[in-house]
Design a protein around this motif. Structure first.
Motif, PDB file in Angstrom:
ATOM      1  N   ALA A   1       0.853  -1.200   0.000  1.00  0.00           N
ATOM      2  CA  ALA A   1       0.000   0.000   0.000  1.00  0.00           C
ATOM      3  C   ALA A   1       0.887   1.249   0.000  1.00  0.00           C
ATOM      4  O   ALA A   1       1.873   1.301   0.747  1.00  0.00           O
ATOM      5  CB  ALA A   1      -0.886   0.002   1.237  1.00  0.00           C
ATOM      6  N   PRO A   2       0.529   2.238  -0.812  1.00  0.00           N
ATOM      7  CA  PRO A   2       1.295   3.491  -0.761  1.00  0.00           C
ATOM      8  C   PRO A   2       1.124   4.148   0.611  1.00  0.00           C
ATOM      9  O   PRO A   2       0.045   4.107   1.186  1.00  0.00           O
ATOM     10  CB  PRO A   2       0.634   4.361  -1.842  1.00  0.00           C
ATOM     11  N   ARG A   3       2.230   4.718   1.130  1.00  0.00           N
ATOM     12  CA  ARG A   3       2.165   5.430   2.414  1.00  0.00           C
ATOM     13  C   ARG A   3       2.075   6.927   2.101  1.00  0.00           C
ATOM     14  O   ARG A   3       2.905   7.456   1.346  1.00  0.00           O
ATOM     15  CB  ARG A   3       3.407   5.115   3.235  1.00  0.00           C
ATOM     16  N   VAL A   4       1.068   7.560   2.672  1.00  0.00           N
ATOM     17  CA  VAL A   4       0.769   8.941   2.280  1.00  0.00           C
ATOM     18  C   VAL A   4       0.749   9.865   3.494  1.00  0.00           C
ATOM     19  O   VAL A   4       0.180   9.517   4.532  1.00  0.00           O
ATOM     20  CB  VAL A   4      -0.601   9.006   1.553  1.00  0.00           C
TER      21      VAL A   4
ATOM     22  N   ASP B   1       5.553   7.593   0.806  1.00  0.00           N
ATOM     23  CA  ASP B   1       5.837   7.524  -0.633  1.00  0.00           C
ATOM     24  C   ASP B   1       5.329   8.784  -1.310  1.00  0.00           C
ATOM     25  O   ASP B   1       5.820   9.175  -2.367  1.00  0.00           O
ATOM     26  CB  ASP B   1       5.121   6.324  -1.277  1.00  0.00           C
ATOM     27  N   VAL B   2       4.289   9.370  -0.707  1.00  0.00           N
ATOM     28  CA  VAL B   2       3.600  10.513  -1.313  1.00  0.00           C
ATOM     29  C   VAL B   2       3.285  11.517  -0.206  1.00  0.00           C
ATOM     30  O   VAL B   2       2.859  11.125   0.881  1.00  0.00           O
ATOM     31  CB  VAL B   2       2.261  10.055  -1.955  1.00  0.00           C
ATOM     32  N   ILE B   3       3.509  12.807  -0.492  1.00  0.00           N
ATOM     33  CA  ILE B   3       3.045  13.863   0.425  1.00  0.00           C
ATOM     34  C   ILE B   3       2.035  14.704  -0.352  1.00  0.00           C
ATOM     35  O   ILE B   3       2.320  15.125  -1.476  1.00  0.00           O
ATOM     36  CB  ILE B   3       4.192  14.773   0.906  1.00  0.00           C
ATOM     37  N   VAL B   4       0.850  14.881   0.235  1.00  0.00           N
ATOM     38  CA  VAL B   4      -0.151  15.734  -0.409  1.00  0.00           C
ATOM     39  C   VAL B   4      -0.328  16.979   0.452  1.00  0.00           C
ATOM     40  O   VAL B   4      -0.804  16.896   1.589  1.00  0.00           O
ATOM     41  CB  VAL B   4      -1.507  15.011  -0.574  1.00  0.00           C
TER      42      VAL B   4
END
Ligand SMILES: Nc1nc2c(c(=O)[nH]1)N[C@H]1C(S)=C(S)[C@@H](COP(=O)(O)OP(=O)(O)OC[C@H]3O[C@@H](n4cnc5c(N)ncnc54)[C@H](O)[C@@H]3O)O[C@H]1N2
Ligand code: MOO
Length: 415
Positions: free
Chosen positions: A187-190, A256-259
Motif C-alpha cells: 500500500a502506498p504510504r501517504v 511515498d507521497v506527500i499531499v
C-alpha cells in the motif's frame, strides 16, 4: 516553471507528467485473509476446482435417474433409503437398483447417483425420509440438481487477475478456490498536510479570519478510500520552514507521497511554493481546469512524490480525483486507475468558466440518467458545504461557456 510564468497545461498533459514519474511500489506475499483491498501483482490461481466435487443443489434424495423415470403422483416409485448424507460427510455409498441416499444441499453426490429428487417431489417429505421414500415426480433429466465439479473454475485457472483489487467478491472467490497466499503490491504510504495560518485546531472556537481544516479529513478519507495508508496528518502555518520540516517528518515516516493543500498560488504567503519553488524538484503549473488551476507536482531526491493542491476545498476534491487518486492506484499496479464516466443529460442550466475544463460537483439521477449542480451557488471552489451533496463531477469542455437543460454532459461518478 511557475504559474506566474503563464505556463498552462491541459489536464491530460499534467496527468501524463504525474504518471510518467511513478514507479510501481514493491510487491509482497500475503496470506489471502490479510490481503483485503490490496492489488494483485500476480494472478491468483485456483488451487482446486469450484465446485470441489459433484454435489447436491437441493435437500432430498440422490437417486439413479432410470429408477424413477416413470414416477408420477398416480404411480409413485418406492426406493430404499440406504444412507444419509448430511453436510460435511465424505461417504460415497454404493446404490444398487431401487436404492437412494438421503442428501442435503452441498453434500457430495454418490458416484452411483445421477440425479437429485427434492423432498417436495416425494410423498413423505422431510418427516418420513429414512427407510424408504415414495418418489412422485421423475427428475427432469439425468443430472438434475447435481452441481458438477469444476463447472465454475478449474484448478490452475486465474480467479483474480494481476492488477485487480481484492474487494469482497474477489477475495471470497480466491478463498473458495483454495488460494492461500497472494502476491500483492504494498500500500502506498501517504502524508496529508494542510497549510494555512487561518486553520483552526479541532475544538478551537471559530472566529473571524479562522476556519476549520476541512481539507485534512477530506484527504485522509479519500486516501484511505484509494487503499493507501495515511502515515501522517499535519497542519502547518503559512511558513516555508514549517513546510520543509513537515516534509522531513513525512520522509522519516516512510511516506511515498506527500499531499499538501494550500499555499501554491500567487499570494504573498505561499508556503508550499516558498519551500519548493526554484529548487528543481517540484514544478508549479497552471492547469486549464476549474477548480484546480494551480497545481504543484514533483519528486524529491528521496523518491517521495509531492502534490501541492490548491487550498479551496472543492479544488482539493477535484484535484485528488483527477491527479492523486490515479497516481495512488498506478503505484499499486492497478489495471484500472480511472473512475467510471458516462454521458448524462443536464436537467438544469449552468455557466462554466471560459477556457478551462469545468469539474462541477453534481447530483445524478441514475434511473433518468440526468445530472444537475450539487450546489445552488454554482461552481465556486470554496463551496465546502455543497460537497456533501456531490455524487459526481460533471465535466464540461473548456470551449463551452454555458450548459443548457437537455445538453448531454460527460459525468465522472465518484464514491
Ligand atoms: N492573484 C491570484 N490569486 C489567486 C489565483 C491566481 O491565479 N492569482 N488562483 C486562485 C485559485 S484558482 C485558487 S484555487 C486559489 C489557490 O490558492 P492556494 O492553493 O494558494 O490556497 P490558499 O490561498 O492557501 O487557500 C485558498 C482557499 O482555501 C481555503 N483553505 C485552505 N486550506 C484549507 C483547509 N485545510 N481547509 C479548508 N479550507 C482551506 C483558504 O482559507 C482559502 O479560502 O488561489 C486563488 N487565488
Ligand atoms: O483552481 Mo481554483 O481551484 O479555480 O478555484
Amino acid at each position: 516553471m511557475s504559474a506566474a510564468n503563464g505556463l498552462r497545461r491541459s489536464v491530460e498533459e499534467q496527468l501524463a507528467l504525474v504518471l510518467a514519474a511513478l514507479r510501481p511500489l514493491p510487491t509482497e506475499a500475503r496470506a489471502i485473509r490479510d490481503a483485503a483491498h490490496r492489488t494483485l501483482a500476480e494472478p491468483a490461481t485456483a488451487a482446486h476446482d469450484i465446485p470441489l466435487f459433484d454435489n447436491s443443489a437441493m435437500d432430498g434424495f440422490a437417486v439413479r435417474a432410470t429408477d424413477v423415470a416413470a414416477a408420477s403422483p398416480e404411480n409413485p416409485v418406492v426406493l430404499r433409503v440406504v444412507a444419509d448424507l448430511p453436510a460435511g460427510v465424505s461417504d460415497d455409498p454404493a446404490l444398487a437398483a431401487g436404492e437412494a441416499a438421503r442428501i442435503m444441499t452441498g453434500s457430495p453426490t454418490p458416484t452411483d447417483a445421477d440425479a437429485i429428487v427434492p423432498f417436495e417431489d416425494t410423498a413423505g417429505g422431510l418427516a418420513d425420509s429414512l427407510g424408504e421414500v415414495r418418489v412422485l415426480h421423475a427428475p427432469a433429466k439425468p443430472g438434475a440438481f447435481v452441481r458438477r465439479r469444476g463447472a465454475d473454475l478449474h484448478a490452475g485457472d486465474a480467479v483474480v487477475l494481476a492488477g485487480e483489487r481484492l474487494g469482497a467478491f474477489q477475495l471470497s472467490a480466491a478463498v473458495a478456490a483454495g488460494v492461500e497466499t497472494v502476491t500483492v503490491t504494498r500500500a502506498p504510504r501517504v502524508a496529508v498536510v494542510s497549510t494555512g495560518s487561518e486553520l483552526l485546531e479541532p475544538g478551537e472556537a471559530a472566529q473571524r479570519g479562522r476556519i476549520p481544516d476541512s481539507n485534512g479529513p477530506l484527504l485522509e478519507l479519500l486516501v484511505a478510500d484509494a487503499d493507501a495508508e495515511v502515515v501522517l496528518v499535519a497542519r502547518v502555518a503559512d511558513d516555508a520552514d514549517a513546510v520543509r520540516a513537515v516534509t522531513e517528518t513525512a520522509v522519516e515516516r516512510g511516506a511515498d507521497v506527500i499531499v499538501f493543500t494550500g499555499g501554491v498560488s500567487a499570494g504573498a504567503y505561499e508556503p508550499v511554493r516558498g519551500a519548493f519553488d526554484g529548487r528543481g524538484e517540484v514544478e508549479f503549473a497552471s492547469v486549464a481546469m476549474q477548480p484546480g488551476k494551480p497545481q504543484a507536482f514533483g519528486v524529491l531526491d528521496t523518491g517521495t512524490l509531492v502534490f501541492g493542491l490548491p487550498g479551496n476545498p472543492v479544488s482539493v476534491a477535484v484535484s485528488f480525483e483527477v491527479f492523486v487518486r490515479p497516481a495512488l492506484l498506478a503505484l499499486q499496479g492497478r489495471s484500472e486507475i480511472h473512475r467510471p464516466r458516462a454521458p448524462f443529460t443536464a436537467d438544469a442550466a449552468w455557466t462554466t468558466p471560459p477556457g478551462r475544463r469545468q469539474y462541477l460537483p453534481a447530483v445524478v439521477d441514475l434511473a433518468r440518467r440526468t445530472v444537475r449542480p450539487a450546489t445552488a451557488g454554482g461552481s465556486g471552489s470554496h463551496l465546502a458545504g455543497g460537497l456533501a451533496r456531490a455524487q459526481a463531477f460533471a465535466i464540461v469542455p473548456a470551449e463551452i461557456d454555458a450548459v443548457a437543460e437537455g445538453d448531454v454532459i460527460d459525468v465522472m461518478l465518484v464514491g
